[in-house]
Design a protein around this motif. Sequence first.
Motif, PDB file in Angstrom:
ATOM      1  N   ILE A 170      26.755  -7.915 -45.063  1.00  0.00           N
ATOM      2  CA  ILE A 170      25.462  -7.682 -45.696  1.00  0.00           C
ATOM      3  C   ILE A 170      24.949  -6.311 -45.287  1.00  0.00           C
ATOM      4  O   ILE A 170      24.818  -6.017 -44.091  1.00  0.00           O
ATOM      5  N   GLU A 171      24.662  -5.490 -46.283  1.00  0.00           N
ATOM      6  CA  GLU A 171      24.015  -4.204 -46.066  1.00  0.00           C
ATOM      7  C   GLU A 171      22.676  -4.234 -46.793  1.00  0.00           C
ATOM      8  O   GLU A 171      22.631  -4.532 -47.997  1.00  0.00           O
ATOM      9  N   ALA A 172      21.600  -3.953 -46.083  1.00  0.00           N
ATOM     10  CA  ALA A 172      20.276  -3.985 -46.687  1.00  0.00           C
ATOM     11  C   ALA A 172      19.491  -2.745 -46.295  1.00  0.00           C
ATOM     12  O   ALA A 172      19.421  -2.388 -45.123  1.00  0.00           O
TER      13      ALA A 172
ATOM     14  N   GLY B 102      14.665 -17.949 -51.522  1.00  0.00           N
ATOM     15  CA  GLY B 102      15.485 -17.052 -52.327  1.00  0.00           C
ATOM     16  C   GLY B 102      16.905 -17.559 -52.454  1.00  0.00           C
ATOM     17  O   GLY B 102      17.508 -17.486 -53.539  1.00  0.00           O
ATOM     18  N   PHE B 103      17.451 -18.079 -51.361  1.00  0.00           N
ATOM     19  CA  PHE B 103      18.819 -18.592 -51.393  1.00  0.00           C
ATOM     20  C   PHE B 103      18.957 -19.763 -52.357  1.00  0.00           C
ATOM     21  O   PHE B 103      19.836 -19.758 -53.223  1.00  0.00           O
TER      22      PHE B 103
ATOM     23  N   GLU C 168      13.597 -11.646 -48.108  1.00  0.00           N
ATOM     24  CA  GLU C 168      13.639 -12.423 -49.349  1.00  0.00           C
ATOM     25  C   GLU C 168      14.805 -11.987 -50.230  1.00  0.00           C
ATOM     26  O   GLU C 168      15.540 -12.822 -50.768  1.00  0.00           O
ATOM     27  N   ASP C 169      14.998 -10.674 -50.376  1.00  0.00           N
ATOM     28  CA  ASP C 169      16.046 -10.180 -51.267  1.00  0.00           C
ATOM     29  C   ASP C 169      17.443 -10.418 -50.701  1.00  0.00           C
ATOM     30  O   ASP C 169      18.402 -10.593 -51.459  1.00  0.00           O
ATOM     31  N   VAL C 170      17.577 -10.430 -49.382  1.00  0.00           N
ATOM     32  CA  VAL C 170      18.860 -10.833 -48.795  1.00  0.00           C
ATOM     33  C   VAL C 170      19.142 -12.290 -49.137  1.00  0.00           C
ATOM     34  O   VAL C 170      20.279 -12.650 -49.492  1.00  0.00           O
ATOM     35  N   GLY C 171      18.130 -13.155 -49.049  1.00  0.00           N
ATOM     36  CA  GLY C 171      18.314 -14.561 -49.427  1.00  0.00           C
ATOM     37  C   GLY C 171      18.730 -14.708 -50.875  1.00  0.00           C
ATOM     38  O   GLY C 171      19.647 -15.474 -51.206  1.00  0.00           O
TER      39      GLY C 171
ATOM     40  N   LEU D 253      26.850  -6.874 -40.372  1.00  0.00           N
ATOM     41  CA  LEU D 253      25.480  -7.082 -40.828  1.00  0.00           C
ATOM     42  C   LEU D 253      24.604  -5.890 -40.468  1.00  0.00           C
ATOM     43  O   LEU D 253      24.644  -5.405 -39.340  1.00  0.00           O
ATOM     44  N   SER D 254      23.792  -5.466 -41.428  1.00  0.00           N
ATOM     45  CA  SER D 254      22.878  -4.361 -41.183  1.00  0.00           C
ATOM     46  C   SER D 254      21.675  -4.497 -42.104  1.00  0.00           C
ATOM     47  O   SER D 254      21.700  -4.047 -43.255  1.00  0.00           O
ATOM     48  N   THR D 255      20.624  -5.150 -41.585  1.00  0.00           N
ATOM     49  CA  THR D 255      19.405  -5.327 -42.377  1.00  0.00           C
ATOM     50  C   THR D 255      18.240  -4.508 -41.844  1.00  0.00           C
ATOM     51  O   THR D 255      17.205  -4.413 -42.509  1.00  0.00           O
ATOM     52  N   GLY D 256      18.380  -3.966 -40.647  1.00  0.00           N
ATOM     53  CA  GLY D 256      17.279  -3.243 -40.033  1.00  0.00           C
ATOM     54  C   GLY D 256      16.347  -4.132 -39.240  1.00  0.00           C
ATOM     55  O   GLY D 256      15.397  -3.643 -38.616  1.00  0.00           O
TER      56      GLY D 256
END
Length: 209
Positions: free
Chosen positions: A67-69, A154-155, A82-85, A43-46
């Motif tokens: 997940i890469e964001a 979002g999910f 939101e966009d990850v969801g 996981l890497s969303t910051g």
Amino acid sequence: MSNYPLTEVPATQAPRTAEVSRNTAETRIRVIVNLDGTGKSRLSTGIGFFDHMLDQIARHGLIDLEIEADGDLHIDGHHTVEDVGITLGQAVHKAVGDKKGIRRYGHAYVPLDEALSRVVVDFSGRPGLVMDVPFKSGMIGGFDTQLTHEFFQGFVNHAFVTLHIDNLKGENAHHQAETVFKAFARALRSALELDPRSAGVIPSTKGSL
């Protein structure tokens, strides 16, 4: 294609895996899921606390999750969360396929010290979110607690599920959030399990979901 190691499933069962990317002017998201995994995650969303919550989904849902964001965190975390969801919802929807043989419904209660949350999910084909989580703090580390709702909205909109989330007790916002994400993971795991008594059957009197 990714080199991410997806857990093998029996030859009699088609792999329930998916890879989805979402690129906008605000974020670039890539999600890989294996619904029949062992709980591995990359996981890497910051956003550190958000990564911690996504890890709960993988670990307690027994979902292999990558997940890469890359988002506009110089503004705030809203677009990224939101966009990850959204992208995770798209990936789960794609991986679950026609829903034949799944249990469809799942629920879980999860405590953590003084906090207790309940999550109920239905792979109904109809997006809907009812969420009652009175967070005691606006921020947990670098994570805005208001974005919990945006993630789940979002999910559900893109996984096409009905989701009820209730934090029944809690005084510590970290505990509140962690019980919500863990209960969500457990409910998801239950709903997505294949029922040997309903193999190949869509769990609906309508014949489709």
